[in-house]
Design a protein around this motif. Structure first.
Motif, PDB file in Angstrom:
ATOM      1  N   GLU A   3       0.829  -1.209   0.000  1.00 37.18           N
ATOM      2  CA  GLU A   3       0.000   0.000   0.000  1.00 37.18           C
ATOM      3  C   GLU A   3       0.863   1.258   0.000  1.00 37.18           C
ATOM      4  O   GLU A   3       0.641   2.190  -0.777  1.00 37.18           O
ATOM      5  CB  GLU A   3      -0.922  -0.001   1.224  1.00 37.18           C
ATOM      6  CG  GLU A   3      -2.051  -1.010   1.161  1.00 37.18           C
ATOM      7  CD  GLU A   3      -3.128  -0.606   0.169  1.00 37.18           C
ATOM      8  OE1 GLU A   3      -3.052   0.507  -0.386  1.00 37.18           O
ATOM      9  OE2 GLU A   3      -4.052  -1.405  -0.047  1.00 37.18           O
ATOM     10  N   VAL A  51      -2.766  -6.829  -3.559  1.00 34.49           N
ATOM     11  CA  VAL A  51      -3.536  -6.326  -2.418  1.00 34.49           C
ATOM     12  C   VAL A  51      -4.761  -7.200  -2.162  1.00 34.49           C
ATOM     13  O   VAL A  51      -5.042  -7.593  -1.023  1.00 34.49           O
ATOM     14  CB  VAL A  51      -3.963  -4.863  -2.662  1.00 34.49           C
ATOM     15  CG1 VAL A  51      -4.974  -4.414  -1.615  1.00 34.49           C
ATOM     16  CG2 VAL A  51      -2.752  -3.955  -2.626  1.00 34.49           C
ATOM     17  N   ALA A  55      -5.318  -9.529   1.080  1.00 34.54           N
ATOM     18  CA  ALA A  55      -6.482  -9.260   1.929  1.00 34.54           C
ATOM     19  C   ALA A  55      -7.321 -10.521   2.125  1.00 34.54           C
ATOM     20  O   ALA A  55      -7.796 -10.798   3.238  1.00 34.54           O
ATOM     21  CB  ALA A  55      -7.326  -8.148   1.319  1.00 34.54           C
ATOM     22  N   THR A  92      -6.658  -4.737   9.836  1.00 30.72           N
ATOM     23  CA  THR A  92      -5.989  -4.677   8.533  1.00 30.72           C
ATOM     24  C   THR A  92      -5.892  -3.247   8.025  1.00 30.72           C
ATOM     25  O   THR A  92      -4.843  -2.815   7.526  1.00 30.72           O
ATOM     26  CB  THR A  92      -6.746  -5.539   7.509  1.00 30.72           C
ATOM     27  OG1 THR A  92      -6.837  -6.884   7.988  1.00 30.72           O
ATOM     28  CG2 THR A  92      -6.031  -5.532   6.166  1.00 30.72           C
ATOM     29  N   CYS A  93      -6.988  -2.502   8.150  1.00 31.05           N
ATOM     30  CA  CYS A  93      -6.996  -1.122   7.649  1.00 31.05           C
ATOM     31  C   CYS A  93      -6.063  -0.221   8.440  1.00 31.05           C
ATOM     32  O   CYS A  93      -5.232   0.494   7.869  1.00 31.05           O
ATOM     33  CB  CYS A  93      -8.416  -0.564   7.693  1.00 31.05           C
ATOM     34  SG  CYS A  93      -9.517  -1.236   6.444  1.00 31.05           S
ATOM     35  N   GLN A  97      -2.753  -0.924   6.309  1.00 30.44           N
ATOM     36  CA  GLN A  97      -2.973  -0.078   5.142  1.00 30.44           C
ATOM     37  C   GLN A  97      -2.876   1.413   5.448  1.00 30.44           C
ATOM     38  O   GLN A  97      -2.045   2.113   4.875  1.00 30.44           O
ATOM     39  CB  GLN A  97      -4.348  -0.393   4.532  1.00 30.44           C
ATOM     40  CG  GLN A  97      -4.435  -1.788   3.924  1.00 30.44           C
ATOM     41  CD  GLN A  97      -5.778  -2.046   3.272  1.00 30.44           C
ATOM     42  OE1 GLN A  97      -6.817  -1.910   3.901  1.00 30.44           O
ATOM     43  NE2 GLN A  97      -5.759  -2.423   2.004  1.00 30.44           N
ATOM     44  N   THR A 100       0.504   2.890   6.780  1.00 33.73           N
ATOM     45  CA  THR A 100       1.562   2.893   5.769  1.00 33.73           C
ATOM     46  C   THR A 100       1.311   3.953   4.702  1.00 33.73           C
ATOM     47  O   THR A 100       2.242   4.619   4.244  1.00 33.73           O
ATOM     48  CB  THR A 100       1.662   1.512   5.102  1.00 33.73           C
ATOM     49  OG1 THR A 100       0.390   1.167   4.519  1.00 33.73           O
ATOM     50  CG2 THR A 100       2.031   0.449   6.115  1.00 33.73           C
ATOM     51  N   GLN A 101       0.065   4.123   4.302  1.00 31.98           N
ATOM     52  CA  GLN A 101      -0.241   5.117   3.280  1.00 31.98           C
ATOM     53  C   GLN A 101       0.014   6.531   3.783  1.00 31.98           C
ATOM     54  O   GLN A 101       0.536   7.378   3.049  1.00 31.98           O
ATOM     55  CB  GLN A 101      -1.692   4.968   2.828  1.00 31.98           C
ATOM     56  CG  GLN A 101      -1.945   3.733   1.987  1.00 31.98           C
ATOM     57  CD  GLN A 101      -3.383   3.647   1.509  1.00 31.98           C
ATOM     58  OE1 GLN A 101      -4.239   4.406   1.955  1.00 31.98           O
ATOM     59  NE2 GLN A 101      -3.657   2.719   0.614  1.00 31.98           N
ATOM     60  N   GLU A 219     -10.540   3.193  -5.540  1.00 33.44           N
ATOM     61  CA  GLU A 219      -9.181   2.875  -5.977  1.00 33.44           C
ATOM     62  C   GLU A 219      -8.698   3.875  -7.022  1.00 33.44           C
ATOM     63  O   GLU A 219      -7.556   4.338  -6.987  1.00 33.44           O
ATOM     64  CB  GLU A 219      -9.134   1.451  -6.545  1.00 33.44           C
ATOM     65  CG  GLU A 219      -9.255   0.354  -5.507  1.00 33.44           C
ATOM     66  CD  GLU A 219      -8.028   0.264  -4.612  1.00 33.44           C
ATOM     67  OE1 GLU A 219      -6.950   0.742  -5.013  1.00 33.44           O
ATOM     68  OE2 GLU A 219      -8.150  -0.285  -3.507  1.00 33.44           O
ATOM     69  N   GLN A 222      -7.897   7.189  -5.410  1.00 32.30           N
ATOM     70  CA  GLN A 222      -6.641   7.147  -4.661  1.00 32.30           C
ATOM     71  C   GLN A 222      -5.448   7.387  -5.580  1.00 32.30           C
ATOM     72  O   GLN A 222      -4.556   8.189  -5.270  1.00 32.30           O
ATOM     73  CB  GLN A 222      -6.505   5.793  -3.968  1.00 32.30           C
ATOM     74  CG  GLN A 222      -5.240   5.650  -3.140  1.00 32.30           C
ATOM     75  CD  GLN A 222      -5.085   4.245  -2.584  1.00 32.30           C
ATOM     76  OE1 GLN A 222      -5.284   3.253  -3.290  1.00 32.30           O
ATOM     77  NE2 GLN A 222      -4.741   4.140  -1.321  1.00 32.30           N
TER      78      GLN A 222
END
Length: 257
Positions: A3, A51, A55, A92-93, A97, A100-101, A219, A222
């Motif tokens: 990510e 991804v 997931a 997880t989010c 994710q 890190t983003q 997506e 983003q």
């Protein structure tokens, strides 16, 4: 890493990679290939498969067994957080994710200045090369044609052999997509899915396509946001909604991104 790597590689695309060749040599290994020709698009396609695959693996590893109990908690708490997978989604989010983003969006060069980032980049490129998702290129061309904006490549015209190999992978990908769609629709129509009890099959089918559309929109947004982040305000065009979105997104110190 997958990510955050996307945020870094998309955000660094407008930057000349020779500028940080000496200060961030490991980042340079990825960007000198990623930011040449159409390789960024190839990376994004392979990365998206990574991804989704990761997931699903995470979901399978944390899925509860039938009749699972936890710390003597009431059943409705277990149903909300464990049975539905909501706890796994949050974990997880927030850990895998979002953190890190956020870090990668502000530390693009440093974030991918590791060999693990190089590994994930080349893995994504290998997945794209396999051709499993090449039908997406065909869809891209069709959408561009319908919009009156043909897709322009950053590479020289393909040779006859390259074209044949490309369209072979498109056909292979279309066959895989068709089979996958048939299996999915059959499961939805016959109720052989993990959709909640009491939800009609028709509603499950509608929800499937609605949520797929939402995921696709998110997506795409983003990718667009990170790409626009490095453009000057004068280079962002004059589309009203795009300008309003950018005004909100990059307001202040840009933390809204």
């Amino acid at each position: 890493m997958v990510e955050g790597g996307q945020a870094s590689l998309v955000g660094l695309a407008p930057i000349n990679f020779e500028l940080y060749k000496d200060s961030h040599p490991t980042t340079y290994i990825s960007t000198k290939l990623c930011h040449v020709g159409d390789n960024l698009d190839r990376y994004l396609m392979g990365r998206q498969f990574m991804v989704i695959f990761i997931a699903f693996c995470i979901n399978m590893s944390g899925a509860p067994v039938g009749g699972a109990e936890l710390w003597g908690l009431p059943q409705f708490i277990i149903d909300i957080f464990l049975v539905t997978g909501f706890a796994m989604i949050l974990l997880t989010c927030m850990v895998g994710q979002l953190a890190t983003q956020v870090n990668a969006s502000h530390c693009m060069l440093d974030y991918i200045n590791t060999y693990f980032a190089v590994f994930t980049f080349y893995t994504a490129m290998a997945i794209e090369f396999s051709g499993l998702m090449h039908v997406s290129y065909f869809i891209q061309k069709v959408v561009g044609w319908l919009a009156g904006k043909p897709i322009k490549s950053n590479e020289p015209p393909k040779s006859a052999v390259q074209l044949a190999f490309f369209w072979f992978r498109v056909l292979l990908s279309a066959a895989v997509l068709g089979f996958s769609l048939a299996v999915t629709l059959e499961g939805l129509f016959t109720g052989n899915t993990t959709m909640w009890d009491g939800v009609p099959n028709a509603v499950a089918l509608i929800l499937f396509f609605v949520l797929m559309s939402v995921v696709g929109l998110l997506e795409g947004m983003q990718i667009a946001f990170f790409a626009v982040a490095r453009l000057k305000k004068s280079e962002r065009g004059n589309a009203p909604f795009a300008m309003k979105t950018c005004e909100l997104l990059f307001r202040g110190d840009g933390h809204n991104l």
